[in-house]
Scaffold this motif. Structure first.
Motif, PDB file in Angstrom:
ATOM      1  N   ALA A 197      98.120  99.154  80.316  1.00 55.36           N
ATOM      2  CA  ALA A 197      97.087  98.154  80.590  1.00 55.36           C
ATOM      3  C   ALA A 197      96.589  97.565  79.280  1.00 55.36           C
ATOM      4  O   ALA A 197      96.568  98.247  78.251  1.00 55.36           O
ATOM      5  N   PRO A 198      96.198  96.299  79.280  1.00 53.48           N
ATOM      6  CA  PRO A 198      95.650  95.711  78.051  1.00 53.48           C
ATOM      7  C   PRO A 198      94.421  96.486  77.590  1.00 53.48           C
ATOM      8  O   PRO A 198      93.685  97.051  78.409  1.00 53.48           O
ATOM      9  N   PRO A 199      94.167  96.535  76.287  1.00 52.62           N
ATOM     10  CA  PRO A 199      92.959  97.224  75.789  1.00 52.62           C
ATOM     11  C   PRO A 199      91.699  96.611  76.389  1.00 52.62           C
ATOM     12  O   PRO A 199      91.626  95.398  76.615  1.00 52.62           O
ATOM     13  N   LEU A 200      90.709  97.438  76.642  1.00 50.59           N
ATOM     14  CA  LEU A 200      89.455  96.933  77.195  1.00 50.59           C
ATOM     15  C   LEU A 200      88.701  96.152  76.127  1.00 50.59           C
ATOM     16  O   LEU A 200      88.620  96.576  74.968  1.00 50.59           O
ATOM     17  N   PRO A 201      88.145  95.009  76.481  1.00 47.62           N
ATOM     18  CA  PRO A 201      87.334  94.266  75.509  1.00 47.62           C
ATOM     19  C   PRO A 201      86.082  95.042  75.141  1.00 47.62           C
ATOM     20  O   PRO A 201      85.614  95.918  75.895  1.00 47.62           O
ATOM     21  N   ALA A 202      85.538  94.735  73.989  1.00 54.32           N
ATOM     22  CA  ALA A 202      84.370  95.467  73.495  1.00 54.32           C
ATOM     23  C   ALA A 202      83.177  95.339  74.433  1.00 54.32           C
ATOM     24  O   ALA A 202      82.351  96.248  74.525  1.00 54.32           O
ATOM     25  N   ASP A 203      83.059  94.207  75.110  1.00 53.31           N
ATOM     26  CA  ASP A 203      81.915  93.991  76.009  1.00 53.31           C
ATOM     27  C   ASP A 203      82.344  94.122  77.471  1.00 53.31           C
ATOM     28  O   ASP A 203      81.963  93.327  78.324  1.00 53.31           O
ATOM     29  N   ALA A 204      83.138  95.148  77.765  1.00 54.88           N
ATOM     30  CA  ALA A 204      83.577  95.364  79.144  1.00 54.88           C
ATOM     31  C   ALA A 204      82.457  95.885  80.026  1.00 54.88           C
ATOM     32  O   ALA A 204      82.539  95.823  81.254  1.00 54.88           O
ATOM     33  N   ASP A 205      81.419  96.459  79.421  1.00 52.08           N
ATOM     34  CA  ASP A 205      80.278  96.921  80.216  1.00 52.08           C
ATOM     35  C   ASP A 205      78.991  96.716  79.424  1.00 52.08           C
ATOM     36  O   ASP A 205      79.005  96.409  78.227  1.00 52.08           O
ATOM     37  N   PHE A 206      77.884  96.864  80.131  1.00 49.87           N
ATOM     38  CA  PHE A 206      76.561  96.829  79.523  1.00 49.87           C
ATOM     39  C   PHE A 206      75.877  98.177  79.724  1.00 49.87           C
ATOM     40  O   PHE A 206      74.721  98.263  80.132  1.00 49.87           O
ATOM     41  N   SER A 207      76.624  99.243  79.467  1.00 52.24           N
ATOM     42  CA  SER A 207      76.100 100.582  79.736  1.00 52.24           C
ATOM     43  C   SER A 207      74.843 100.877  78.918  1.00 52.24           C
ATOM     44  O   SER A 207      73.992 101.662  79.347  1.00 52.24           O
ATOM     45  N   LYS A 208      74.712 100.254  77.749  1.00 50.57           N
ATOM     46  CA  LYS A 208      73.507 100.464  76.955  1.00 50.57           C
ATOM     47  C   LYS A 208      72.272  99.889  77.646  1.00 50.57           C
ATOM     48  O   LYS A 208      71.142 100.286  77.353  1.00 50.57           O
ATOM     49  N   LEU A 209      72.505  98.961  78.569  1.00 48.30           N
ATOM     50  CA  LEU A 209      71.393  98.373  79.317  1.00 48.30           C
ATOM     51  C   LEU A 209      71.182  99.061  80.661  1.00 48.30           C
ATOM     52  O   LEU A 209      70.277  98.696  81.407  1.00 48.30           O
ATOM     53  N   GLY A 210      72.064 100.015  80.984  1.00 50.80           N
ATOM     54  CA  GLY A 210      71.869 100.775  82.216  1.00 50.80           C
ATOM     55  C   GLY A 210      72.938 100.619  83.268  1.00 50.80           C
ATOM     56  O   GLY A 210      72.852 101.231  84.342  1.00 50.80           O
ATOM     57  N   THR A 211      73.973  99.806  83.015  1.00 52.06           N
ATOM     58  CA  THR A 211      75.073  99.709  83.975  1.00 52.06           C
ATOM     59  C   THR A 211      76.003 100.917  83.803  1.00 52.06           C
ATOM     60  O   THR A 211      75.937 101.622  82.798  1.00 52.06           O
ATOM     61  N   PRO A 212      76.899 101.160  84.757  1.00 58.34           N
ATOM     62  CA  PRO A 212      77.903 102.204  84.533  1.00 58.34           C
ATOM     63  C   PRO A 212      78.830 101.803  83.388  1.00 58.34           C
ATOM     64  O   PRO A 212      78.905 100.630  82.999  1.00 58.34           O
ATOM     65  N   THR A 213      79.540 102.786  82.837  1.00 58.44           N
ATOM     66  CA  THR A 213      80.624 102.466  81.910  1.00 58.44           C
ATOM     67  C   THR A 213      81.728 101.779  82.702  1.00 58.44           C
ATOM     68  O   THR A 213      81.845 101.959  83.926  1.00 58.44           O
ATOM     69  N   PHE A 214      82.542 100.970  82.002  1.00 59.01           N
ATOM     70  CA  PHE A 214      83.567 100.230  82.740  1.00 59.01           C
ATOM     71  C   PHE A 214      84.509 101.180  83.459  1.00 59.01           C
ATOM     72  O   PHE A 214      84.811 101.004  84.645  1.00 59.01           O
ATOM     73  N   LEU A 215      85.036 102.191  82.762  1.00 57.91           N
ATOM     74  CA  LEU A 215      85.895 103.195  83.397  1.00 57.91           C
ATOM     75  C   LEU A 215      85.038 104.379  83.828  1.00 57.91           C
ATOM     76  O   LEU A 215      84.225 104.891  83.055  1.00 57.91           O
ATOM     77  N   THR A 216      85.210 104.794  85.056  1.00 58.88           N
ATOM     78  CA  THR A 216      84.467 105.926  85.587  1.00 58.88           C
ATOM     79  C   THR A 216      85.201 107.214  85.239  1.00 58.88           C
ATOM     80  O   THR A 216      86.387 107.355  85.565  1.00 58.88           O
ATOM     81  N   PRO A 217      84.555 108.176  84.575  1.00 57.67           N
ATOM     82  CA  PRO A 217      85.225 109.454  84.311  1.00 57.67           C
ATOM     83  C   PRO A 217      85.731 110.076  85.611  1.00 57.67           C
ATOM     84  O   PRO A 217      85.097 109.943  86.669  1.00 57.67           O
TER      85      PRO A 217
END
Length: 503
Positions: A197-217
């Motif tokens: 898969a292509p590398p995830l872009p740096a701004d794939a999520d806003f987890s610092k603002l409270g969203t989930p991380t882009f990939l779920t463990p």
């Protein structure tokens, strides 16, 4: 000699006998397959034949703990009936033996119905039957010896016997975990995709603002299935049969699939039972092969309408053949998840992943059979329980911050969440405070049309109680509907909103 047993002794004899019987069956199931445990087999049968209204009541009431609730309920019923078996046998052991025998026969029938068990599995319920009757008969006989009733067979003795039955059941669980699919999974090693898969872009999520991380463990990825005991299938034993309306029937081993050029894709999966604002949605990178390639090799015949897949535990699923054969859909037979072999609870050795469709029509775990067929010829598990046939994922969005009923400082307030419109793509997200105007939110970079996107917006919030709403607009121009619909028959709809107070 006594002519009638005290009530406590009589009830305790029944409870200890049934407990010992259940423990014996569970201990043997560690070697014969976990579903050969009569308790598990009966639970699976109860779940299978429960009316749809009762199934939905369990899911709505107990949510992710519906299976635990079923086991607890079964345990209570077993304890009550075991005590009754003892109480009706205060003068003669015959009534209790008959009742325990009925328990045993039900376990035998339930195990014989299992499609994932071999002939030896019958040993577990037979042992349950013999142990239950044997222990009941022995304890009953000892209790009628006057010296034992008055001295030896005390409450402490019954408690020790009950604890022994519990230890045997736990031992069965430990032995089963130590010898089954986890060992095979650990031996698989790395799965290296030929097309990562292509590398995830740096701004794939806003987890610092409270969203989930882009990939779920993997440990946090939502898990929904109907099985009460996870199928334990070793990679070396696994086979996938492709048959039905095909030119040639094919059978693949794990090595056959693994030795092919593997592809890796990021995909968001969503459960049709996900309520508006719910958490039954996650994203992972899956590694496997294109399902379309396997079916092309088999040669799909004209008239085919669905891919009817079967799990190792007998669960069935019907997927539109048009989605599976669509070269742009990316339907997969997956072996890996987030850089490692599939976890057992997520389908090891192999599962289906079909982007854009709810899991009940697309995501068969522990898959062992693919039948190309028509809609009229085969009906999948959930179709007979009131759910729709094809299940495309609906355009939805969710607020993750602020949390419901949170106390916020007045002024500039961050609102953030996620949105999804699998296989169509999210175009924009809009947020509204109370009955004010809709405001556009900032979106993360799109990874692909089959994954979620995170969003955030800053609102100027005056003091007081407030309600904030969100809605998504997908690439087709469809605006997420305000109309509220239940999850049955094809997924929930409505705007997600949360209440909070600013001060």
């Amino acid at each position: 000699m006594r002519t009638e047993l005290p009530r406590f002794h009589a009830a305790a004899i029944g409870v200890v006998a049934v407990g010992a019987a259940a423990a014996a069956g569970h201990l043997l199931s560690a070697f014969l397959g976990r579903n050969s445990s009569p308790v598990v087999a009966v639970g699976n049968t109860v779940a299978e034949f429960s009316p749809s209204w009762l199934t939905e009541f369990g899911k709505d009431t107990f949510y992710l703990y519906d299976k635990l609730a079923l086991f607890v309920g079964m345990g209570v019923v077993m304890l009550v009936l075991a005590a009754v078996a003892g109480l009706v046998s205060r003068r003669s052991r015959t009534p209790g033996l008959v009742l325990i025998g009925v328990f045993g026969v039900l376990g035998v029938v339930a195990v014989l119905r299992r499609p994932d068990l071999g002939q030896l599995a019958i040993v577990a319920p037979l042992a349950t039957l013999l142990v239950g009757c044997g222990v009941f008969s022995w304890l009953h006989g000892r209790a009628f010896q006057e010296e034992t009733v008055e001295g030896g067979l005390s409450r402490r003795g019954f408690l020790i016997a009950g604890a022994g039955a519990g230890v045997a059941a736990v031992a069965g669980e430990v032995i089963g975990v130590s010898r089954d699919a986890e060992v095979s999974r650990a031996a698989v090693g790395g799965l290296v995709p030929a097309r990562p898969a292509p590398p995830l872009p740096a701004d794939a999520d806003f987890s610092k603002l409270g969203t989930p991380t882009f990939l779920t463990p993997n440990a946090d990825f939502y898990k929904i299935d109907t099985t009460l005991a996870l199928p334990q299938v070793r990679a070396e034993d696994w086979r996938l049969r492709v048959h039905g309306l095909v030119e040639r029937e094919l059978t693949f081993s794990y090595a056959d699939i693994r030795d092919r050029p593997l592809v890796e894709r990021a995909v968001t999966l969503c459960c049709v039972s996900n309520e508006v604002g719910g958490e039954l949605i996650s994203t992972a990178t899956f590694v496997g092969v294109d399902l379309r390639d396997l079916l092309t090799e088999a040669g799909v015949r004209p008239g085919a309408e669905q891919l009817f897949s079967t799990s190792a535990d007998g669960w069935t699923c019907g997927t539109p053949i048009s989605a599976v054969l669509d070269p742009g859909r990316g339907a997969m037979l997956a072996l890996g998840m987030n850089g490692e072999p599939l976890p057992v609870k997520h389908g090891f050795p192999a599962r289906l992943v079909v982007p854009g469709l709810y899991g009940y029509v697309s995501a068969t775990k522990w898959v062992t059979e693919l039948e190309v067929t028509t809609w009229s010829a085969r009906r999948a598990y959930w179709l007979d329980r009131g759910w729709s046939r094809e299940g495309p994922v609906k355009t939805q969005s969710r607020i993750d911050v602020p949390k419901p009923f949170a106390a916020q400082a007045a002024g500039k307030t961050i609102v953030a969440g996620i949105a999804w419109a699998q296989h169509t793509g999210v175009d924009r997200v809009e947020v509204r405070l109370d009955q004010g105007p809709w405001q556009p939110a900032t979106l993360t970079a799109e990874v692909n049309a089959d994954t979620w996107r995170m969003w955030w917006v800053q609102l100027d919030v005056p003091p007081g109680p407030h309600q904030v709403y969100c809605r998504a607009v997908d690439r087709s121009g469809y605006v997420q509907t305000e109309d509220v619909a239940d999850t049955v028959p094809d997924g929930a709809t409505g705007w997600h909103s949360i209440s909070f107070t600013a001060s």
